[in-house]
Every structure is written in structure tokens, then in C-alpha cells.
Design an enzyme around this catalytic site. Structure first.
Site, PDB file in Angstrom:
ATOM      1  N   ASP A 920       0.919  -1.222  -0.031  1.00  0.00           N
ATOM      2  CA  ASP A 920       0.025   0.002   0.052  1.00  0.00           C
ATOM      3  C   ASP A 920       0.751   1.363   0.043  1.00  0.00           C
ATOM      4  O   ASP A 920       2.091   1.225   0.708  1.00  0.00           O
ATOM      5  CB  ASP A 920      -0.835   0.087   1.211  1.00  0.00           C
ATOM      6  N   LYS A 989      -7.979   9.809  10.523  1.00  0.00           N
ATOM      7  CA  LYS A 989      -7.445   9.097   9.579  1.00  0.00           C
ATOM      8  C   LYS A 989      -8.126   9.506   8.143  1.00  0.00           C
ATOM      9  O   LYS A 989      -7.526   9.840   7.130  1.00  0.00           O
ATOM     10  CB  LYS A 989      -7.402   7.958   9.748  1.00  0.00           C
ATOM     11  N   ASP A1219      -4.130   2.534  -5.346  1.00  0.00           N
ATOM     12  CA  ASP A1219      -2.766   2.577  -4.944  1.00  0.00           C
ATOM     13  C   ASP A1219      -2.305   1.410  -4.233  1.00  0.00           C
ATOM     14  O   ASP A1219      -1.430   1.673  -3.246  1.00  0.00           O
ATOM     15  CB  ASP A1219      -2.667   4.037  -4.101  1.00  0.00           C
TER      16      ASP A1219
END
Length: 1300
Positions: A920, A989, A1219
Site C-alpha cells: 500500500d 485518518k 494505490d
């Protein structure tokens, strides 16, 4: 009437036609008059009246008999009753034995009186009845024979020209046809057309607009003509073309391609006269014929074997127009038969002519510096091959071919199998009988609907008739019954249902019938992929496919949204009218009348009133009782059973027979497709090859994980592990003091009533979400069970930003944790010396632990937990269940099983692993921003700089927010004091991750609010401790006691509802978040109000998060502001923002002001908004807010594609979830190296300066707009490219935790 000549005695016939009613009715209507009017006949004597009546009856009988004989001779289906003229003369004397005139009847009155009138009346009645029966039988026989072609006789073929000169010329030519052949007329028209065009070019094209920007009514016209040709209704297309051409306002909508389409249809039939009519209209519209026009004319001449002189004149005129003869065979898409007829005509005029060979694939090569290595010829390169033999792949191809030709696939549902009791068997028998009845009713309703639409088409309107004829009635009936079967109990909005039905018709009509030719070429293509074959030279799949000389599939225009919705609405209404059931199913004691199965009701959703089609509860109960275990999917909604076709153009690739667009977009939008088609083919090679590479990855189902999931799914589910509970576990309506019926009591206060309504609404919302999640899981698990023990492929395409997605919406690797755990690579690879270590690291990553630890520390941690890992692999549901505590539990369990098998293997390095290992990006959006701005501080925060330990930007932001909070708390800010101890990495986050993708403060506040509500001990309301959520649910709510998971973690509700059964919303990939903990408490909490600490705290925290990011990523914010301001100014100039990605993909933002579209009539008028209408001004707010995130998404997609292509060149298996990059454990190190190298190469390009130059050239170089104030401001902004820092990109290559 040859059998009877009417005289004055026809008054008897008139009296026979008189209806019962007030006197003088027919006189007012003008039905009968003259000397034998009703007033005069009433003065005759009774005896004479009887004689006249008898005579009239006899004459009426003869008239009816003669009419029947005429019908039999002429074949007319309907018998119109004509009114009798006022004066009718006798043409001949009455025949012997025939009826006498009135005067002769007076002379023979005594003889006539001897016969009783009653006997004549009885005989007349019997003869009339017999005649009526014969007439009805005759009409019934003729109606079906005449119906198909009768309406075509009313269609107009002769054009109505607006030019008087042309109209007179056409009339003269038609009258002098024997001396002036149609071929000569066509030759003269071709010669004069360009001159007419040049004289009117200043007027007509200005209003017409370029054909490439077909919008609205033009797009609908084009699709109408296309469907008419596909369904064999060419005269109807011609009729509508004539109707529109005859009116100046409607003629402006017609384009050259529309005239050409109709001309091509007539050419295929060899109808030269009708083709010439179209040329007359073409000339009248001021348009010059192009290559397609000439191809149609010459093809028709070839079919009719016309003389060479006319063909020579046609070819001469084509040359004078600057058109090359070779272009007819290279630039015009023609079938083999059409090409042969065209060549036949040309060789009559030029016997030695040889058509050019099919064009060799262009040797153009992408010249982008980023792709130079990819397309460099290197004989040493070794592209990966599949593990299957040529014979196996050919067998898989045949299986996939059968699936696509059937258009649908039926799979067994994984729902729990019911016991076959009498009730179940009776319910299934009842359903089978109802479906048989519904099929008959649907056939009848479809036929009646087609007749009604055909009538509208005869009037020159753009009806739905050709669209309804695209599919056979059998296909349509099957599709509607599938829709009825899958309709959820709570119903579905009519607009959504109409949209989905219309789309299904559109997709099915596109199936191409080139099976034999495709089979031969695909077999040659498989030589590149099979494990037991060789090719002369290694090459990419696209290059190999193009070398086979495969012609491009013809590009088909999309249907406008209004047509899709209108067609689907018509089909939905057919289903509503046809689907009926006995009322005894709803009420056993009710009479056996028929009641509708579907009801149209209105409901409020999000403060909007919408129409819903809802199934009758009795029908829903019948389906539940029958418990049929089948699901039906469209063939394009499931994974492929053979490797997809390589992408070779924006509209060619993926499925075998079902055309798929390379760039997905909202239906009806063409701007993306037009940009791609105008782009030079070589510029798209990078994107085409990357999509092909992603689709060529073979997959298989992880059977052990699937068995465990099915065990929970068929029981009561487990929301904590992302296995949705069945509807039986949904919350029930409140009882006791909260019962809805208490709202009717007078003693209940308005506040209590409002709270009851809110509580009931919350419970209904949770029930709907649970049903939606359950349906989504049912599809995924049913497809997984169906594909167990099979190899399958996931073809890919991309969105308008370049981000890639699998075409299969229900079962792919972009889903939730559960969806990803069900998949593994079909082709394995030995672990090698480092593969087991990467499996251990990956397992620790999945737990969410040790995020700030080094890779070595993670490996050591995995070794410490080896006992728990092996226990989880051996006894997942009965052991210590360590895997359930992971952030991604199902993937962690699958990895535990893989690690267990590897460590127990005799030689772990030789163990063949199929498990995908992920790497990641570390907040990838911020990584791209930091690289763009060369921001050293930001680069260090997102691991672009080498370090011994990974940096966690989320923890750093949380720490910075805590600093701000502590300062405010010391100054007495109450909300800052309340937040002490609650600011964590998890709370901030999501907001930090999405702020670089354009999330606003409002959206960030909602994200933080949701995280705070998940914290059990956070004070929800001022002055209150944590509320006890148990009281919010009545008995019968979600039961997690049966779940095998330990009671850990805070509760969290599910995300937004996923699509209901058989919904096509899944065409856009979605991630259904795992629901951890009981669903109830999170949804039962009180709604936010100004008195909520959660509401106040979320406002405070989102402000501090944005302030922290501003301090930490100053370069990022400056670039973001520059992009936002540029987009705002571009939008004010009246244009949508466009740019080109570093890989050459053209991008345009599809955000325009909404245009309202209304479809009237039927069950309800449907109104929907369309934001893709390019005739509307750009939506400035969406354009400026969307540009920064969309631009960053285009960069991360470019990075992914570069990594994919270079990994493929190195022989690696590679797939991605944006991603997050996946490969085998043995190849992680190689993939990491490629990933870093390509990131550096990507950002070594002057991306921002290239963007500035492109935008200046695109939006500021037009002299006509250079004086605009918006253009001037835009120029100044674009020239002020943000300055960059001093960060050295080469350091990324040595950063261990860049992707980890």
C-alpha cells in the site's frame, strides 16, 4: 358496389342505418338528406311503409353480400360504413327477380301484402347474423395478414422539398421517368450538390453545429434511424426523415450521417428510386455528399447492374469533390457483401481497378519518454504466459461464447436450502402457473404496445417502436419476468427501474454476430498466451491482436438518457399491466378476481417524493415460501471464463461479443468518447496495454474461506465480520410506549410523536441497509460458489480520470475485506528465498498492528504469534480465533492458512503459493502532492524519504491536533477539555486521507462525527454519560449472540445502502465496509443537535485537522489552491476543464449545470436531472472542487499503469486496487523496485508546467476570446505556476516504506 346500383329507394338502406335515439339525429349529422328524408317517409301509408321496409331489407342484404364479396376479392381488412350521397341516380334497370323500385312496389302492393312482413324480418335477421359471422371470420383472417404491411402503405417516401426549384425538378423527373432514368437524375444531383453547399455554407452550418457534438434531439434521431435499420423498418426511417426534412425547424436537426444511414439502407435493398429521394433531400439541405454517400450510391448501382456511363459520371464527380476512390474501400466500414457490390460497380467503369489491401496496422509507436522502454524491441524480454494449454483455453473460449450468446447466466443461490414441505411445493407450483399466465399476458401487452407506437411513428414522431423491436418478444418477456422476480419487498423507484430496463435493452442489442470469424482469430491470439505454444517474436497482446489484421468493430452511438428511461418506463408499465394474480392469494376467502402484482405508490426519500413500484405483500410471501434457489445475471456482469480480448481502441476490447467502452461514463454522455476518438491511436497505447494486462490476470476462488463464510451466511450472519444478517434479524418496529400506534392517542405530546417517528424511521433505515448488504453478499457468494474450481478473468476499463476498475460489479478484488479474501491467483509461483517473509509481513499488515515498526520487527512479531497463526488456520471457528481481532479479518485468516501450508511444507522455498501480497502507498495522494511541490517536510511525512522506521502522517496530524487542543483547553475552551483522551489516529485518518481528494470541511466534519460516535465512552450529550443503547432496540433486533466472533471493538453501522437485487448500480465498483459490532446502537443514537458534544466536537476537530495540514503541507495547499483557481476561471470562460495525463489520456470533467428532462404520461411523469449535457454551462462549483482530486487521481493512475506495464515486461503477475499493488510473495521485492522507479520517472517530468502550457493553449489562444476579462485572469493564473522546493526525487528509490 357492382352488385347493386342505388336509386331513390336507397332510403330504405338509410333507415336501416338509423340508430335508436331522438328524432332528427341523422339529419343533424348530415348522414342522409334529399327527397327521401326521414320527415317525408313518415307521411306514407302503413302498407306502403311495410313494402318500402321489405324492399329496403332486401336491398340491404344484397349490399352486405356484395360488400363481403368485394372484401374477399380486394383483401381489405376493415369495412368502413360510407355515408350515402344526397342524390343517387339509377345506372341500370333492376334485374329479374330483383328488388323493385317504390313505384312498382305500389302497383303490386296486394301481392306483396300476401307475404307476412314478420317472415321477411325473421329471414333478414338470420341472414344478417350469418353475414356478420362470415364477415367477422373474414376480417379475423385478413387482419393478421394485412397488419404487418398495411401501415407501411401510409408511410411517405416522396420528399417534401423546401426549395421550389428542386420540388419542381423532382416532380418533372417523376413524370418523365421513362425518358429520364433515376440514375441520370442522381448524377445531376451529385454534380450540383457541392455548388449549392458553397452558396449556403454561411447560413446552414452555422445553425447546424458540428456533427461530432450530437446532443439531445439529434442524438435521439440518430439512434432512432439506427434502430430502424437494425430491425428492418427502413421505410419508417425514411418516413421520419421526410417528415423532419419538410419542416425548416426540424430540418436543422438532421445531419449528413442521418441521410447517409437511410441511403445505405436503401442501397442494401437495391432501391435506387428511394435512394435518389434521399439525395434530393441532401441537396435541399445544403449538404455535400461524402465517401459514405458515394459508397451507398455505387453499391446500389452494383446491385442493379446499371450501365457504366452513370457510374463514370458518379466517379468523376467524386474526384471533383476531392474524394479518393481508394477511400471507399479503406475509410468506409463495409461488410464483405457490400464491399463486393461496390467493387462490381466500380469495375464496370474501371475494369482494371484493384481495391487496396486492408490497411496494415499502423507502425506508429508511442513516443512518450515514460513508455520508451515498454515499446523498445528487445528479443530477450519474456512476457508471462498462462498456466493453461492451448486446448484448455480454446475450450474455455467456447464456454464464454455460449454465455455471451445467451446474454444471461443463471446460478444457484447460496441461501439456505428449505425443506421441501407441502407448502413449499404448493408455492412453487403456484408460481409456475402464474408465470405461464404472465408470459401470455406479456406477449399480448407487448403486441398492443408495439401497435400503439407504430401508429405514432406513422405520424412522423420519434416513437419507441423500433426500440421495442430490437429484441424478440421472448427475450423481452424473459427479461421482465427476471425483473419481477428480483424486485425487493420494499419496492424500487420507477425512475431507477426504467433506467435499468432501458440499459439492458441497449446492451443486448449491441451483440455482434461474427462468431465464426472471431473463433478463428481468437484461436491464433491464444498462441501468445498458452503455455504450450510459441510465437515468432515476443510482443504485447494488443500488438499481436493487431498483427492478425482484425478489423475494428463499428462504433455505435450511445442512446440519450431520455430514450433509455422512456423505453424502460414503457416496459415497466407493460409489466405492471400484465402481471396479475388471484385475489385469493392475498385473502383466501375473497372472490377469485385478479389483482395487480405490482402497485405504483409514492414515498418520501430524502425529502423528495418519488414514485415506487412495489410488489404485493402476498406475492413477496409467495416468493419467500417457494424459496427458489436461482439468480440470473447479465453475461457482462460476471467474470469471463476465458482471457478477455485485448483493448485496441476506445470501443474495442474486453468481452467477446458484448461491446464495452474503454472509458466508463454516465449513460448519454459522449464527451469522453469523442475526446478519445480524436486522440491519435498511438497516444492511447499505454492505457490500452495496461488495461489488457490487468484483465489477463487469471483468478480462482479460495474454497476454504468460502466454506467458512457460507457457514455464517446461511446461519444468522455475523456483522462484526462483514457477513450481513438475514432480514429476519432486522430491527422490528418499536413496541410499548414507543409503538407507532400510540401516535394516534390524544394524550401523546407533539414532541413524543416526533421522537416516535424518528425512531421508526431509523429502524426502517437500518432494515433497508441490512437488506441491501445481504443482497450484495448473496450475489458475491453465489458467484463465488458458481466459479469454485474454475479459472476466470476480470476484464478492466477505466473512469474518466484513468482509474481502472473490473467490469464485473458483483465479484471482484475491489470489494470489501470479505470479497478480497475469496480471491487468489490461479497461477502459482514458488515462494523462493524471501516469499515466506513477505507472507508474514503481509499478515501483520492486515492486523493493523505494528504500523510504526520496521519490516524486521513485523517478521519477528509474526514468528512470536506463530502458534496463534497455526491455530487460526487449523481451527478458525473453534480455536482461539486470533484472526478475528485483525483489521481485515478474512484476509488475515486466508493469509494464516497460506503461512501454515508454507511452514509445514518439506521445503518452504519450493512451496507454490497462489496468495496475493499487497503493498500500500502511504497516503498516496499526499505523496503525489509532495513530489509535485518537491516539499521536503511533506515528503518526510509520507515516506518519500528513506528512514529506519515508517512515518505515519495520520499519527502526526493527530499529534498536532492534540497540541492545538491542549492549548485551547488551558484557555478554558469547553469542547477542547471534553476531547481530552479522545483524539486518536483513527478519528482523523479518513479526513486526512480524503482532504487531498477535495473533501470539504462539511464532509470532513461528518467523517469525524461518525468516528466519535463509534467511541463508547465519549459523552454524546451535554451533561450525560454514555447512553445505554439497549433500550433503543425492542426484542427481536439484531442478535449477535449467535455470532462466533468475540465481543470486541466499538459498534459501527453499515455504510450507505448497496443496490437492491438485480440492480445495475453495481456497474460502478464499490467497497462495502465491514460492519464491526452490533448494528443497532450506532443507528439508534439520537440525531445530532446543537446540544450534542459530538456535533460540537466534530466542528472543532475538523477545523484543527485543516489547520494542522496547512502547517505540515504548505506546498501541497499552494498547489491545491492553484488548481482550484485555474478550474474556476476556466469554468467562467464557459468551458469544462480538460487536461492530458502524463501517459497521454485526454481527460475532461463532466460537470455541467443540470438540465431537467421530463417524460410525461403513463403511470407517472418522470423528471430527472442530467449533468452531462454539454450544451449547458459548466457547473463552476463542481469544476473547481473536482479539479485538484481528479488531477491527482489521474497521476496515481498513471503511476499504476507504468508499474503494471514494467512488471508485465519483467514477467510478473500484477493487479491493483488504485494505490494498492498486488503480486506473488516471491516477486514483492521486484515489484517494489519497479514501483519506486516509475514514481521517480513520472515526477521527473515537468508535470505542472506541462499542464500550464496545455491549459494556455486550450483556453487562452483563441483570438476571439483573448479580450475577455476571465481569459486574462486565467492567463495570469496559469503563468503563476507554484514554486517547488528542494526535495530530491531520487531518494524515493531508497525509501523502504514508500509502498509497504
Amino acid at each position: 358496389m357492382s352488385a347493386v346500383r342505388w336509386g331513390r329507394g336507397a332510403a330504405g338502406f338509410g333507415r336501416a342505418l338509423w340508430p335508436a335515439g331522438p328524432p332528427g339525429l341523422l339529419a343533424e349529422e348530415g348522414a342522409l338528406g334529399g327527397s327521401w328524408s326521414r320527415k317525408r317517409s313518415s307521411t306514407a301509408s302503413p302498407c306502403e311503409q311495410d313494402r318500402r321496409k321489405d324492399w329496403g331489407h332486401a336491398e340491404l342484404l344484397e349490399v352486405l353480400k356484395a360488400r363481403v364479396r368485394q372484401l374477399q376479392a380486394e383483401g381489405v381488412a376493415e369495412v368502413p360504413v360510407k355515408r350515402v350521397a344526397k342524390r343517387v341516380t339509377v345506372a341500370r334497370a333492376p334485374e329479374a327477380g330483383g328488388a323493385q323500385p317504390p313505384r312498382q312496389a305500389q302497383a303490386g302492393a296486394q301481392g306483396a301484402a300476401a307475404t307476412p312482413s314478420s317472415r321477411w324480418a325473421q329471414k333478414l335477421d338470420s341472414d344478417q347474423q350469418l353475414t356478420e359471422k362470415r364477415k367477422q371470420r373474414l376480417e379475423g383472417k385478413l387482419r393478421k395478414r394485412v397488419e404487418k404491411g398495411a401501415w407501411q402503405k401510409q408511410l411517405r417516401l416522396e420528399p417534401r422539398l423546401l426549395s421550389r426549384k428542386l420540388a419542381g425538378q423532382l416532380q418533372h423527373w417523376e413524370q418523365g421517368a421513362p425518358r429520364s432514368p433515376w440514375e441520370e437524375q442522381l448524377a445531376q444531383l451529385l454534380q450540383e450538390a457541392p455548388h449549392r453547399l458553397s452558396s449556403e455554407a454561411a447560413a446552414a452550418p452555422a445553425d447546424r453545429g458540428p456533427e461530432s457534438r450530437l446532443e439531445g434531439q439529434q442524438q435521439r434521431l440518430l439512434s432512432f434511424f439506427e434502430c430502424c435499420l437494425l430491425t428492418g423498418h427502413l421505410p419508417l426511417a425514411h418516413h421520419v426523415l421526410v417528415t423532419h426534412h419538410s419542416k425548416s425547424q426540424q430540418q436543422r436537426l438532421l445531419t449528413l450521417s442521418m441521410y447517409n444511414m437511410v441511403m445505405l439502407g436503401w442501397a442494401r435493398q437495391g432501391s435506387f428510386k428511394e435512394l435518389t429521394y434521399v439525395f434530393f433531400m441532401l441537396k435541399d439541405a445544403g449538404l455535400a455528399p461524402d465517401l459514405q454517400s458515394y459508397a451507398a450510391a455505387l453499391q446500389c448501382m452494383g446491385r442493379l447492374d446499371q450501365d457504366a456511363g452513370t457510374i463514370r459520371r458518379c466517379l468523376k464527380q467524386m474526384a471533383q469533390d476531392g474524394l479518393q476512390l481508394q477511400g471507399l474501400f479503406t475509410a468506409v466500414p463495409l461488410s464483405a457483401e457490400e464491399r463486393a457490390e461496390l467493387l462490381r460497380a466500380v469495375r464496370k467503369a474501371k475494369p482494371t481497378f484493384t481495391p487496396p489491401r486492408p490497411p496494415v496496422p499502423s507502425p506508429q509507436v508511442n513516443t512518450s519518454p515514460l513508455l520508451r522502454e515498454i515499446y523498445a524491441k528487445d528479443p530477450a524480454v519474456s512476457y508471462p504466459r498462462l498456466h493453461l494449454s492451448l486446448k484448455e483455453l480454446q475450450g474455455l473460449f467456447q464456454q464464454q461464447l455460449r454465455v455471451e450468446m445467451a446474454t444471461t447466466i443463471t446460478v444457484e443461490s447460496v441461501e439456505k436450502v428449505p425443506l421441501l414441505t407441502k407448502e413449499v411445493l404448493h408455492a412453487r407450483k403456484t408460481l409456475a402457473g402464474l408465470r405461464t399466465r404472465w408470459r401470455t399476458a406479456l406477449y399480448r401487452e407487448l403486441q398492443e404496445t408495439k401497435e400503439s407506437e407504430a401508429h405514432a411513428a406513422r405520424e412522423g414522431r420519434l416513437s419507441l417502436f423500433p426500440y421495442l423491436c430490437l429484441l424478440s418478444e421472448k427475450e423481452v418477456v424473459r427479461m421482465l419476468l427476471q425483473t419481477l422476480q428480483a424486485l425487493p419487498a420494499q419496492g424500487e423507484s420507477l425512475l431507477f427501474l426504467a433506467h435499468e430496463l432501458g440499459l439492458r435493452v441497449f446492451k443486448r442489442k449491441q451483440l455482434r454476430n461474427e462468431v465464426q470469424e472471431l473463433e478463428q482469430r481468437y484461436s491464433k491470439y491464444l498462441h501468445l498466451l498458452a503455455s504450450d505454444t510459441q510465437v515468432a517474436e515476443p510482443c504485447l497482446p494488443r500488438q499481436h491482436w493487431e498483427a492478425l489484421g482484425v478489423p475494428e468493430a463499428p462504433h455505435e452511438q450511445p442512446w440519450p438518457m431520455s430514450v433509455v428511461v422512456q423505453l424502460g418506463k414503457q416496459l415497466a408499465e407493460v409489466l405492471v399491466r400484465a402481471a396479475q394474480m388471484p385475489s385469493s392469494l392475498a385473502a383466501p376467502r375473497s372472490p377469485g378476481t385478479l389483482i395487480p402484482v405490482l402497485y405504483h405508490v409514492y414515498s418520501f426519500r430524502s425529502f423528495r417524493q418519488i414514485g415506487i413500484l412495489k410488489p404485493h405483500p402476498a406475492f413477496t410471501q409467495l416468493l419467500e415460501t417457494a424459496a427458489e434457489r436461482t439468480l440470473t445475471f447479465e453475461s457482462t456482469d460476471v467474470p469471463m471464463l476465458c482471457p478477455p480480448l485485448p483493448w485496441t481502441s476506445p470501443h474495442s476490447g474486453a468481452f467477446l461479443l458484448s461491446p464495452t467502452r474503454m472509458m466508463r461514463s454516465v449513460e448519454g454522455s459522449q464527451q469522453h468518447q469523442l475526446l478519445l476518438e480524436r486522440c491519435p491511436p498511438a497516444e492511447l497505447h499505454g492505457a490500452l496495454d495496461a488495461l489488457t494486462q490487468l484483465g489477463n490476470c487469471a483468478w480462482r476462488v479460495n474454497g476454504r474461506v468460502l466454506d467458512l463464510v457460507l457457514e455464517l451466511f446461511t446461519d444468522k450472519g455475523c456483522p462484526r465480520l462483514g457477513v450481513p444478517a438475514p432480514p429476519s434479524e432486522a430491527p422490528r418496529p418499536p413496541e410499548g410506549r414507543q409503538a407507532p400506534k400510540r401516535c394516534l392517542l390524544p394524550e401523546v405530546s407533539p414532541a413524543e410523536k416526533a421522537e416516535m417517528r424518528r425512531e421508526l424511521a431509523r429502524r426502517l433505515k437500518v432494515a433497508r441497509e441490512m437488506q441491501s448488504l445481504r443482497a450484495d453478499a448473496l450475489y458475491r457468494l453465489s458467484l463465488a460458489q458458481h466459479l469454485r474450481h474454475r479459472v476466470f478473468w476480470l476484464p478492466h476499463n477505466m473512469d474518466f480520470r484513468g482509474r481502472t476498475y473490473p467490469c464485473s460489479p458483483h465479484f471482484n478484488h475491489l470489494g470489501s475485506d470479505l470479497a478480497r479474501a475469496l480471491l487468489e491467483f490461479a497461477q502459482g509461483r514458488p515462494l523462493g528465498p524471501h516469499g515466506l517473509n513477505w507472507l508474514k509481513i503481509h499478515l501483520v499488515n492486515l492486523t493493523g498492528l505494528k504500523k510504526r515498526e520496521s519490516l524486521q520487527a513485523r517478521r519477528d512479531y509474526a514468528d512470536e504469534l506463530m502458534e496463534d497463526i497455526l491455530d487460526s488456520a487449523d481451527r478458525p471457528m473453534t480455536g482461539r480465533k486470533w484472526w478475528m481481532e485483525a483489521d481485515e479479518p478474512w484476509q488475515a485468516l486466508a493469509c494464516c492458512m497460506e503461512v501454515a501450508r508454507a511452514v509445514r511444507a518439506p521445503d518452504p522455498t519450493a512451496y507454490v503459493s497462489h496468495f496475493p501480497v499487497h503493498q500500500d502507498g502511504s497516503c498516496n495522494g499526499l505523496q503525489h502532492y509532495a513530489a509535485l511541490g518537491r516539499d521536503s517536510v511533506g515528503a518526510a511525512s509520507v515516506n518519500l524519504l528513506p528512514s529506519d522506521l515508517p512515518q505515519d502522517v495520520y499519527s502526526e496530524v493527530a499529534a498536532q491536533v492534540e497540541v492545538f487542543r491542549r492549548q485551547d483547553a488551558e484557555q478554558g475552551v469547553q469542547v477542547a477539555q471534553v476531547l481530552e483522551g479522545f483524539i486518536s489516529r483513527k478519528v482523523v485518518k479518513q479526513t486526512v486521507m480524503t482532504v487531498v481528494y477535495g473533501v470539504t470541511r462539511y464532509g470532513g466534519r461528518l467523517q469525524i462525527e461518525k468516528r466519535l460516535r463509534e467511541i463508547h465512552d465519549f459523552p454524546q450529550v451535554r451533561g450525560a454519560e454514555t447512553p445505554d443503547p439497549a433500550g433503543h432496540w425492542a426484542a427481536g433486533g439484531p442478535d449477535t449472540g449467535s455470532c462466533l466472533c468475540p465481543p470486541w471493538g466499538p459498534p459501527a453501522g453499515p455504510m450507505g445502502a448497496s443496490p437492491p437485487p438485480q440492480s445495475a448500480r453495481g456497474h460502478w465498483p464499490r467497497a462495502i465496509r465491514r460492519c464491526r459490532g452490533n448494528l443497532g446502537p450506532a443507528h439508534a443514537l439520537p440525531s445530532p443537535s446543537p446540544q450534542d458534544f459530538v456535533w460540537e466536537a466534530s466542528h472543532y476537530l475538523v477545523r484543527q485537522v485543516f489547520n494542522s495540514l496547512q502547517e505540515m503541507f504548505s506546498g501541497t495547499r499552494s498547489i491545491q489552491r492553484w488548481l482550484t483557481e485555474s478550474a474556476r476561471l476556466i469554468s467562467h470562460t464557459g468551458s469544462a476543464v480538460e487536461w492530458v495525463t502524463p501517459l497521454g489520456i485526454p481527460i475532461i470533467q463532466p460537470y455541467h449545470r443540470d438540465s431537467k428532462v421530463m417524460i410525461k404520461g403513463g403511470l407517472q411523469s418522470l423528471t430527472f436531472s442530467s449533468s452531462v449535457d454539454t450544451s449547458q454551462k459548466p457547473n463552476t462549483l463542481k469544476q473547481k472542487n473536482g479539479f485538484p482530486p481528479n488531477f491527482i487521481h489521474s497521476l496515481d493512475s498513471s503511476h499504476m499503469m507504468l508499474t503494471a506495464l514494467h512488471c508485465y515486461r519483467k514477467g510478473l503477475t500484477f493487479v491493483s486496487v488504485h494505490d494498492c499493488f498486488w503480486t506473488h510473495a516471491a516477486d514483492v521485492a521486484v515489484m517494489n523496485q519497479v514501483c519506486r522507479e516509475q514514481f521517480v520517472r513520472l515526477h521527473s517530468q515537468p508535470i505542472l508546467h506541462n499542464l500550464s502550457r496545455f491549459l494556455i493553449e486550450r483556453f487562452c489562444s483563441d483570438p476571439r476570446t483573448s479580450k475577455s476579462i476571465w481569459v486574462s485572469r486565467l492567463m495570469d493564473t496559469l503563468l503563476s505556476v507554484p514554486k517547488t522546493g528542494t526535495f530530491n526525487l531520487e531518494q524515493v528509490k531508497h525509501s523502504t516504506y514508500f509502498f509497504s
